[in-house]
Design an enzyme around this catalytic site. Structure first.
Site, mmCIF file in Angstrom:
data_model
loop_
_atom_site.group_PDB
_atom_site.id
_atom_site.type_symbol
_atom_site.label_atom_id
_atom_site.label_comp_id
_atom_site.label_asym_id
_atom_site.label_seq_id
_atom_site.Cartn_x
_atom_site.Cartn_y
_atom_site.Cartn_z
ATOM 1 N N ASN A 102 0.522 -1.298 0.578
ATOM 2 C CA ASN A 102 0.271 0.029 -0.142
ATOM 3 C C ASN A 102 0.356 1.531 -0.227
ATOM 4 O O ASN A 102 0.002 2.803 0.221
ATOM 5 C CB ASN A 102 -0.793 -0.059 1.680
ATOM 6 C CG ASN A 102 -0.154 0.027 3.128
ATOM 7 O OD1 ASN A 102 0.800 -0.693 2.665
ATOM 8 N ND2 ASN A 102 -1.515 0.522 3.743
ATOM 9 N N CYS A 103 1.893 1.526 0.003
ATOM 10 C CA CYS A 103 3.218 2.295 0.020
ATOM 11 C C CYS A 103 3.215 2.306 -1.299
ATOM 12 O O CYS A 103 3.051 2.371 -3.231
ATOM 13 C CB CYS A 103 4.349 2.026 0.490
ATOM 14 S SG CYS A 103 5.661 2.754 0.263
ATOM 15 N N ASP A 104 3.312 4.360 -1.413
ATOM 16 C CA ASP A 104 2.621 4.529 -2.297
ATOM 17 C C ASP A 104 4.549 4.780 -3.382
ATOM 18 O O ASP A 104 4.001 4.532 -5.086
ATOM 19 C CB ASP A 104 2.430 6.342 -2.383
ATOM 20 C CG ASP A 104 0.708 6.546 -2.247
ATOM 21 O OD1 ASP A 104 0.534 5.433 -2.770
ATOM 22 O OD2 ASP A 104 0.736 7.240 -1.869
ATOM 23 N N ILE A 141 6.432 2.303 -3.015
ATOM 24 C CA ILE A 141 5.574 0.773 -3.799
ATOM 25 C C ILE A 141 5.273 0.711 -5.150
ATOM 26 O O ILE A 141 6.010 0.228 -6.134
ATOM 27 C CB ILE A 141 5.367 0.314 -2.746
ATOM 28 C CG1 ILE A 141 6.185 -0.227 -2.061
ATOM 29 C CG2 ILE A 141 5.854 -0.642 -3.720
ATOM 30 C CD1 ILE A 141 8.012 -0.730 -1.625
ATOM 31 N N LYS A 142 4.222 1.520 -5.515
ATOM 32 C CA LYS A 142 3.465 1.264 -5.950
ATOM 33 C C LYS A 142 4.119 2.100 -7.682
ATOM 34 O O LYS A 142 3.528 1.936 -8.169
ATOM 35 C CB LYS A 142 2.047 2.095 -5.642
ATOM 36 C CG LYS A 142 1.207 1.722 -5.285
ATOM 37 C CD LYS A 142 -0.040 2.276 -4.703
ATOM 38 C CE LYS A 142 -0.882 1.666 -4.045
ATOM 39 N NZ LYS A 142 -2.238 2.471 -3.249
#
Length: 116
Positions: free
Chosen positions: A10-12, A14-15
């Site tokens: 859910n880390c931006d 990471i996305k």
């Protein structure tokens, strides 16, 4: 040697990193600390590439929530235990590619790192 990205889904950041890898056709395995586990063996493997203080995310909410005593007594062993208890203390994304690590996401750094 397979490329592995470590983090939480859910880390931006990471996305963004995942999207960049996908867009550049770089196959990778995503290791979710919470789902896939984080234990002393994995921490030991990560320490072969980076030191505990390089992994420590001092800007995280988890770090700010530590007591002053925990922060002052940080060392390799105590950081390992805290990383296992609070995976968000580890900077992310952490990508290991051909035995070399890169932390965080910056498009220019990724282009250089992966020589795309």
């Amino acid at each position: 040697m397979q490329t592995i990205m470590y983090g939480i889904p859910n880390c931006d950041t990471i996305k963004k990193a995942k999207k960049w890898l996908d867009d550049n056709n770089i196959p990778f395995l995503f290791h979710d600390y919470r789902k896939d586990g984080l234990d002393s063996n994995l921490i030991s493997q990560l320490y072969q590439t980076l030191s505990w203080d390089e992994l420590l995310n001092k800007r995280s909410t988890s770090y700010r929530a530590l007591t002053d005593q925990q922060k002052e007594s940080l060392n390799e062993k105590s950081a390992s235990l805290l990383f296992i208890e609070f995976p968000t203390l580890i900077k992310r994304p952490l990508v290991i590619h051909q035995g070399v690590a890169i932390i965080g996401f910056n498009q220019k750094n990724y282009q250089t790192f992966f020589a795309v």
